[in-house]
Design a protein around this motif. Structure first.
Motif, PDB file in Angstrom:
ATOM      1  N   VAL A 160     -31.154  -0.879  17.270  1.00 19.44           N
ATOM      2  CA  VAL A 160     -31.977  -0.219  18.117  1.00 19.44           C
ATOM      3  C   VAL A 160     -31.604   0.739  19.123  1.00 19.44           C
ATOM      4  O   VAL A 160     -31.889   2.034  19.010  1.00 19.44           O
ATOM      5  CB  VAL A 160     -32.708  -1.270  19.013  1.00 19.44           C
ATOM      6  N   HIS A 161     -30.147   0.573  19.617  1.00 19.86           N
ATOM      7  CA  HIS A 161     -29.489   1.467  20.550  1.00 19.86           C
ATOM      8  C   HIS A 161     -29.047   2.800  19.794  1.00 19.86           C
ATOM      9  O   HIS A 161     -29.343   3.773  20.401  1.00 19.86           O
ATOM     10  CB  HIS A 161     -28.467   0.893  21.137  1.00 19.86           C
ATOM     11  N   MET A 162     -28.470   2.602  18.448  1.00 25.20           N
ATOM     12  CA  MET A 162     -28.066   3.913  17.921  1.00 25.20           C
ATOM     13  C   MET A 162     -29.075   4.660  17.234  1.00 25.20           C
ATOM     14  O   MET A 162     -29.034   6.035  17.447  1.00 25.20           O
ATOM     15  CB  MET A 162     -27.062   3.084  16.732  1.00 25.20           C
ATOM     16  N   LYS A 163     -30.435   4.039  16.922  1.00 24.95           N
ATOM     17  CA  LYS A 163     -31.578   4.758  16.742  1.00 24.95           C
ATOM     18  C   LYS A 163     -32.085   5.715  17.971  1.00 24.95           C
ATOM     19  O   LYS A 163     -32.351   6.803  17.919  1.00 24.95           O
ATOM     20  CB  LYS A 163     -32.663   3.903  16.058  1.00 24.95           C
ATOM     21  N   TYR A 164     -32.028   4.835  18.944  1.00 25.15           N
ATOM     22  CA  TYR A 164     -32.562   5.403  20.280  1.00 25.15           C
ATOM     23  C   TYR A 164     -31.661   6.843  20.496  1.00 25.15           C
ATOM     24  O   TYR A 164     -32.386   7.649  20.929  1.00 25.15           O
ATOM     25  CB  TYR A 164     -32.182   4.280  21.106  1.00 25.15           C
ATOM     26  N   ILE A 165     -30.317   6.735  20.277  1.00 21.98           N
ATOM     27  CA  ILE A 165     -29.827   8.096  20.790  1.00 21.98           C
ATOM     28  C   ILE A 165     -29.597   8.976  19.598  1.00 21.98           C
ATOM     29  O   ILE A 165     -29.002  10.149  19.643  1.00 21.98           O
ATOM     30  CB  ILE A 165     -28.154   7.719  21.221  1.00 21.98           C
ATOM     31  N   THR A 174     -21.806   4.930  26.249  1.00 17.32           N
ATOM     32  CA  THR A 174     -22.467   4.004  26.507  1.00 17.32           C
ATOM     33  C   THR A 174     -23.864   4.135  26.640  1.00 17.32           C
ATOM     34  O   THR A 174     -24.368   5.049  27.234  1.00 17.32           O
ATOM     35  CB  THR A 174     -21.885   3.444  27.836  1.00 17.32           C
ATOM     36  N   ILE A 175     -24.362   2.921  25.973  1.00 22.94           N
ATOM     37  CA  ILE A 175     -25.939   3.007  25.875  1.00 22.94           C
ATOM     38  C   ILE A 175     -26.328   1.868  26.685  1.00 22.94           C
ATOM     39  O   ILE A 175     -26.318   0.927  26.651  1.00 22.94           O
ATOM     40  CB  ILE A 175     -26.647   2.874  24.467  1.00 22.94           C
ATOM     41  N   HIS A 183     -21.389  -0.291  24.062  1.00 21.71           N
ATOM     42  CA  HIS A 183     -20.461   0.706  24.283  1.00 21.71           C
ATOM     43  C   HIS A 183     -19.946   1.207  22.865  1.00 21.71           C
ATOM     44  O   HIS A 183     -20.157   0.175  21.989  1.00 21.71           O
ATOM     45  CB  HIS A 183     -19.376   0.262  25.156  1.00 21.71           C
ATOM     46  N   PHE A 184     -19.573   2.280  22.486  1.00 21.36           N
ATOM     47  CA  PHE A 184     -19.414   2.920  21.400  1.00 21.36           C
ATOM     48  C   PHE A 184     -18.157   3.826  21.443  1.00 21.36           C
ATOM     49  O   PHE A 184     -18.080   4.508  22.252  1.00 21.36           O
ATOM     50  CB  PHE A 184     -20.482   3.479  20.372  1.00 21.36           C
ATOM     51  N   GLU A 185     -17.568   3.867  20.230  1.00 21.60           N
ATOM     52  CA  GLU A 185     -16.170   4.673  20.070  1.00 21.60           C
ATOM     53  C   GLU A 185     -16.306   5.248  18.609  1.00 21.60           C
ATOM     54  O   GLU A 185     -16.451   4.449  17.786  1.00 21.60           O
ATOM     55  CB  GLU A 185     -15.098   3.853  20.519  1.00 21.60           C
TER      56      GLU A 185
END
Length: 304
Positions: free
Chosen positions: A239-244, A184-185, A211-213
């Motif tokens: 943005v969130h996937m780049k952030y992590i 979860t981001i 949330h991702f799976e």
């Protein structure tokens, strides 16, 4: 501009005037009626009032309904993939490359242009540039979105979005090998302070939760994932996937310089569910990956 009036009954005493008008006027939504107060078009005993005014017996309410703003968007016969349609809503499977509504640089060939050709009526809550549009997905993102044919449907769907009752799930290919199965981001997203054309994780942004799976790991170089939105900020998943540290494949704004050519980010809104705004039935839709996306995924699987 049309004018109307109503004498408050004893049984109406103490009710907020905006709620009373919603109850006695069938053809206009709460959102539309609110704009009348903003423009001082609602009078009680010849004086303009706020929408929280408490009605008194024998009050004379007068209100004016402004003429509809003329629509300056041209209807165009553009093919669209309609997954579901009734007298209240449409569910569209938007193809990658289509802009949802007119904006600077994209005044024609948008989903709105196509919808105006297909439909006689669309909701007007979001103004003349975005008729019917309850939520949007990016130009190069494919997949499902719901469109409202009238304001009452729009209002119900918007409320469901606000209350997080609309479920939206995406499939994406990201760079890198995500080591855990779920995540979860929770990081606020807002306009980038370095580049105002981009979004970023920033303390000044609005709350955003993704949330991702993991669906499939691809040779340690890429990961095929499912992303579920709890909020709906602009470019949130990207943005969130780049952030992590796992940016989307093909993303021209937030991705790596060396990436796979997908004509935009590899992101597909494959699942959408909500309560029908009028029938109150639970609606659920899923669509498969578009051919281009599926081909990229298969080519990665076959590569070393």
């Amino acid at each position: 501009m049309s004018e109307f009036s109503y004498i408050v009954k004893t049984s109406d005493q103490g009710i907020r005037i905006d709620k009373l008008l919603v109850n006695i006027i069938d053809d206009y939504s709460r959102s539309q009626i609110k704009t009348w107060f903003d423009k001082n078009l609602v009078l009680v005993n010849d004086k303009a009032v706020k929408q929280n005014y408490k009605c008194q017996a024998e009050d004379q309410i007068q209100w004016q309904v402004p003429k509809a703003e003329p629509l300056d968007i041209v209807a165009k016969n553009i093919p669209i993939n309609i997954v579901y349609e009734d007298e209240d809503i449409l569910v569209i499977n938007k193809e990658s490359g289509m802009v949802v509504h007119p904006a600077a640089g994209h005044q024609e060939d948008t989903l709105v242009n196509a919808l105006l050709y297909h439909c006689d009526d669309l909701s007007g809550i979001n103004g003349v540039k975005r008729p019917g549009i309850v939520h949007r997905i990016d130009k190069d993102t494919s997949g499902l979105l719901v469109v409202a044919k009238h304001d009452l449907a729009h209002e119900s769907l918007s409320e469901q979005l606000k209350e997080k009752k609309v479920k939206r799930a995406y499939q994406a290919i990201v760079h890198g090998d995500i080591p855990h199965e779920y995540g979860t981001i929770d990081a606020p997203v807002g306009r980038s302070e370095k580049n105002r054309q981009l979004m970023d994780v920033t303390e000044k942004g609005k709350a955003a939760v993704t949330h991702f799976e993991v669906i499939e790991r691809l040779h340690g170089k890429f990961t095929f994932v499912k992303c579920m939105l709890e909020t709906g900020r602009t470019h949130q998943i990207r943005v969130h996937m780049k952030y992590i540290g796992y940016p989307l494949v093909g993303d021209p704004k937030y991705g790596q310089r060396k990436t796979i050519d997908v004509d935009g980010q590899a992101l597909h809104a494959y699942h959408l569910s909500f309560e029908h705004p009028v029938k109150k039935e639970q609606m659920e839709f899923e669509v498969p990956l578009p051919e281009k996306f599926a081909t990229v995924l298969e080519n990665i699987r076959k590569s070393n």
